[in-house]
Design a protein around this motif. Structure first.
Motif, PDB file in Angstrom:
ATOM      1  N   GLN A 108      18.659 -16.277  41.854  1.00 58.74           N
ATOM      2  CA  GLN A 108      17.863 -17.466  41.556  1.00 58.74           C
ATOM      3  C   GLN A 108      16.945 -17.223  40.370  1.00 58.74           C
ATOM      4  O   GLN A 108      16.882 -18.035  39.436  1.00 58.74           O
ATOM      5  CB  GLN A 108      17.034 -17.862  42.776  1.00 58.74           C
ATOM      6  CG  GLN A 108      16.105 -19.048  42.532  1.00 58.74           C
ATOM      7  CD  GLN A 108      15.131 -19.283  43.671  1.00 58.74           C
ATOM      8  OE1 GLN A 108      15.227 -18.653  44.726  1.00 58.74           O
ATOM      9  NE2 GLN A 108      14.193 -20.175  43.476  1.00 58.74           N
ATOM     10  N   PHE A 109      16.240 -16.103  40.385  1.00 59.54           N
ATOM     11  CA  PHE A 109      15.303 -15.809  39.306  1.00 59.54           C
ATOM     12  C   PHE A 109      16.011 -15.495  37.991  1.00 59.54           C
ATOM     13  O   PHE A 109      15.424 -15.618  36.916  1.00 59.54           O
ATOM     14  CB  PHE A 109      14.389 -14.652  39.709  1.00 59.54           C
ATOM     15  CG  PHE A 109      13.392 -15.008  40.791  1.00 59.54           C
ATOM     16  CD1 PHE A 109      13.039 -16.325  41.049  1.00 59.54           C
ATOM     17  CD2 PHE A 109      12.803 -14.008  41.558  1.00 59.54           C
ATOM     18  CE1 PHE A 109      12.130 -16.637  42.043  1.00 59.54           C
ATOM     19  CE2 PHE A 109      11.888 -14.316  42.561  1.00 59.54           C
ATOM     20  CZ  PHE A 109      11.549 -15.634  42.794  1.00 59.54           C
ATOM     21  N   ALA A 110      17.274 -15.093  38.073  1.00 62.82           N
ATOM     22  CA  ALA A 110      18.042 -14.844  36.844  1.00 62.82           C
ATOM     23  C   ALA A 110      18.328 -16.144  36.107  1.00 62.82           C
ATOM     24  O   ALA A 110      18.576 -16.132  34.894  1.00 62.82           O
ATOM     25  CB  ALA A 110      19.342 -14.125  37.175  1.00 62.82           C
ATOM     26  N   GLY A 111      18.343 -17.268  36.841  1.00 60.21           N
ATOM     27  CA  GLY A 111      18.401 -18.565  36.191  1.00 60.21           C
ATOM     28  C   GLY A 111      19.786 -19.132  35.949  1.00 60.21           C
ATOM     29  O   GLY A 111      19.916 -20.140  35.244  1.00 60.21           O
ATOM     30  N   ASN A 112      20.831 -18.524  36.512  1.00 58.83           N
ATOM     31  CA  ASN A 112      22.181 -19.064  36.348  1.00 58.83           C
ATOM     32  C   ASN A 112      22.653 -19.617  37.682  1.00 58.83           C
ATOM     33  O   ASN A 112      23.085 -18.872  38.566  1.00 58.83           O
ATOM     34  CB  ASN A 112      23.141 -17.984  35.840  1.00 58.83           C
ATOM     35  CG  ASN A 112      24.499 -18.550  35.443  1.00 58.83           C
ATOM     36  OD1 ASN A 112      25.072 -19.370  36.152  1.00 58.83           O
ATOM     37  ND2 ASN A 112      25.008 -18.131  34.293  1.00 58.83           N
ATOM     38  N   GLY A 113      22.554 -20.929  37.831  1.00 60.26           N
ATOM     39  CA  GLY A 113      22.887 -21.553  39.100  1.00 60.26           C
ATOM     40  C   GLY A 113      24.351 -21.421  39.472  1.00 60.26           C
ATOM     41  O   GLY A 113      24.692 -21.323  40.654  1.00 60.26           O
ATOM     42  N   LEU A 114      25.231 -21.403  38.483  1.00 62.45           N
ATOM     43  CA  LEU A 114      26.661 -21.292  38.762  1.00 62.45           C
ATOM     44  C   LEU A 114      26.994 -19.931  39.360  1.00 62.45           C
ATOM     45  O   LEU A 114      27.763 -19.839  40.328  1.00 62.45           O
ATOM     46  CB  LEU A 114      27.475 -21.523  37.484  1.00 62.45           C
ATOM     47  CG  LEU A 114      28.996 -21.431  37.639  1.00 62.45           C
ATOM     48  CD1 LEU A 114      29.494 -22.454  38.647  1.00 62.45           C
ATOM     49  CD2 LEU A 114      29.665 -21.633  36.284  1.00 62.45           C
ATOM     50  N   ILE A 115      26.423 -18.862  38.792  1.00 63.38           N
ATOM     51  CA  ILE A 115      26.654 -17.521  39.335  1.00 63.38           C
ATOM     52  C   ILE A 115      26.090 -17.421  40.742  1.00 63.38           C
ATOM     53  O   ILE A 115      26.728 -16.881  41.663  1.00 63.38           O
ATOM     54  CB  ILE A 115      26.025 -16.451  38.425  1.00 63.38           C
ATOM     55  CG1 ILE A 115      26.815 -16.345  37.120  1.00 63.38           C
ATOM     56  CG2 ILE A 115      25.979 -15.094  39.136  1.00 63.38           C
ATOM     57  CD1 ILE A 115      26.221 -15.384  36.121  1.00 63.38           C
ATOM     58  N   ARG A 116      24.915 -17.972  40.942  1.00 68.97           N
ATOM     59  CA  ARG A 116      24.293 -17.926  42.271  1.00 68.97           C
ATOM     60  C   ARG A 116      25.169 -18.635  43.295  1.00 68.97           C
ATOM     61  O   ARG A 116      25.415 -18.119  44.392  1.00 68.97           O
ATOM     62  CB  ARG A 116      22.918 -18.585  42.205  1.00 68.97           C
ATOM     63  CG  ARG A 116      22.156 -18.537  43.520  1.00 68.97           C
ATOM     64  CD  ARG A 116      20.875 -19.344  43.417  1.00 68.97           C
ATOM     65  NE  ARG A 116      20.102 -19.277  44.640  1.00 68.97           N
ATOM     66  CZ  ARG A 116      19.089 -20.098  44.931  1.00 68.97           C
ATOM     67  NH1 ARG A 116      18.740 -21.043  44.071  1.00 68.97           N
ATOM     68  NH2 ARG A 116      18.428 -19.972  46.071  1.00 68.97           N
ATOM     69  N   GLU A 117      25.668 -19.818  42.941  1.00 67.01           N
ATOM     70  CA  GLU A 117      26.482 -20.583  43.869  1.00 67.01           C
ATOM     71  C   GLU A 117      27.837 -19.908  44.096  1.00 67.01           C
ATOM     72  O   GLU A 117      28.372 -19.936  45.211  1.00 67.01           O
ATOM     73  CB  GLU A 117      26.692 -22.006  43.345  1.00 67.01           C
ATOM     74  CG  GLU A 117      27.366 -22.953  44.322  1.00 67.01           C
ATOM     75  CD  GLU A 117      26.541 -23.204  45.575  1.00 67.01           C
ATOM     76  OE1 GLU A 117      27.108 -23.729  46.549  1.00 67.01           O
ATOM     77  OE2 GLU A 117      25.326 -22.880  45.587  1.00 67.01           O
ATOM     78  N   THR A 118      28.385 -19.291  43.067  1.00 66.54           N
ATOM     79  CA  THR A 118      29.667 -18.593  43.198  1.00 66.54           C
ATOM     80  C   THR A 118      29.582 -17.493  44.244  1.00 66.54           C
ATOM     81  O   THR A 118      30.442 -17.376  45.130  1.00 66.54           O
ATOM     82  CB  THR A 118      30.100 -17.994  41.855  1.00 66.54           C
ATOM     83  OG1 THR A 118      30.321 -19.056  40.915  1.00 66.54           O
ATOM     84  CG2 THR A 118      31.381 -17.180  42.001  1.00 66.54           C
ATOM     85  N   LEU A 119      28.539 -16.686  44.177  1.00 68.34           N
ATOM     86  CA  LEU A 119      28.393 -15.593  45.141  1.00 68.34           C
ATOM     87  C   LEU A 119      27.995 -16.114  46.519  1.00 68.34           C
ATOM     88  O   LEU A 119      28.424 -15.575  47.535  1.00 68.34           O
ATOM     89  CB  LEU A 119      27.377 -14.578  44.631  1.00 68.34           C
ATOM     90  CG  LEU A 119      27.899 -13.686  43.497  1.00 68.34           C
ATOM     91  CD1 LEU A 119      26.780 -12.845  42.911  1.00 68.34           C
ATOM     92  CD2 LEU A 119      29.019 -12.785  44.003  1.00 68.34           C
TER      93      LEU A 119
END
Length: 227
Positions: free
Chosen positions: A155-166
């Motif tokens: 979340q703090f990294a700021g990439n919502g797509l990566i967060r949702e993928t994992l």
């Protein structure tokens, strides 16, 4: 692995503030500790008798667990614990994590501020302070806290797509189901400490390396589950 129905001693629940929440926690703990084996049939009536509650909170809890990838529901058949991850799926999952999470940790460290650091410290201290007489509950609590720790980094990294993928891989819950053992949590705590040190130093390179080592070590700890 052969499937089986749920049997065992009566584990009637104390009435919590949220009955559905208490039922969810109880079933989640059984899934994470392998008391309910991967692939095992889960019958609502068995859980009603075991926990001394009505069908409504049982079905609510199973629906939530289905959303987390821990339970499967088949029309006209019922519920079953999700089968264990395969060796090929395990390898692919860790390849994905290695490709995404170290860079995410570096971005989180680069953007770290006092508020975010405080949030990460709270999560880390919650895992370190996870204690109690019930090993099954400790293990399931740690699994959830570990998932939240890694999700917060993403979340703090700021990439919502990566967060949702994992998140859609339900990675941490499947990983923790591989091996119900203290080593999975004890060694992870030391690795989380290294990640936290990098965050405190606001060091992207140290965070990237600490996360990389954590994922590599996690994979090595769990490989014996496939022997």
């Amino acid at each position: 692995m052969a499937t089986s129905d749920i049997h065992g001693e009566n584990t009637a629940l104390a009435r919590p503030a949220s009955l559905a929440g208490g039922v969810y926690e109880a079933i989640f703990a059984q899934l994470m500790s392998l008391k309910i084996a991967p692939g095992a049939r889960i019958t609502v009536d068995s859980l009603v008798r075991e926990m001394n509650v009505s069908q409504t909170p049982i079905r609510e809890a199973l629906g939530r667990l289905e959303g987390e990838g821990l339970v499967l529901r088949t029309h006209l058949v019922g519920y079953r614990a999700t089968p264990q991850i395969t060796r090929n799926g395990f390898d692919e999952l860790y390849e994905l994590r290695l490709a995404l999470e170290p860079d995410a940790a570096a971005k989180t460290a680069a953007g770290m501020d006092d508020a975010r650091l405080s949030a990460m410290r709270t999560l880390a201290s919650g895992m370190a302070g996870n204690a109690g007489a019930d090993e099954q509950l400790r293990y399931s609590d740690f699994a959830r806290q570990d998932a939240e720790f890694h999700d917060r980094v993403l979340q703090f990294a700021g990439n919502g797509l990566i967060r949702e993928t994992l998140r859609l891989q339900h990675a941490h819950f499947h990983i923790f189901r591989l091996m119900f053992h203290w080593r999975v949590t004890a060694e992870a705590l030391d690795e989380h400490d290294a990640i936290m040190t990098a965050f405190e130093q606001r060091s992207p390179e140290a965070a990237r390396e600490a996360m990389r080592r954590h994922i590599i070590n996690s994979r090595a700890r769990l490989l014996p589950a496939f022997d």
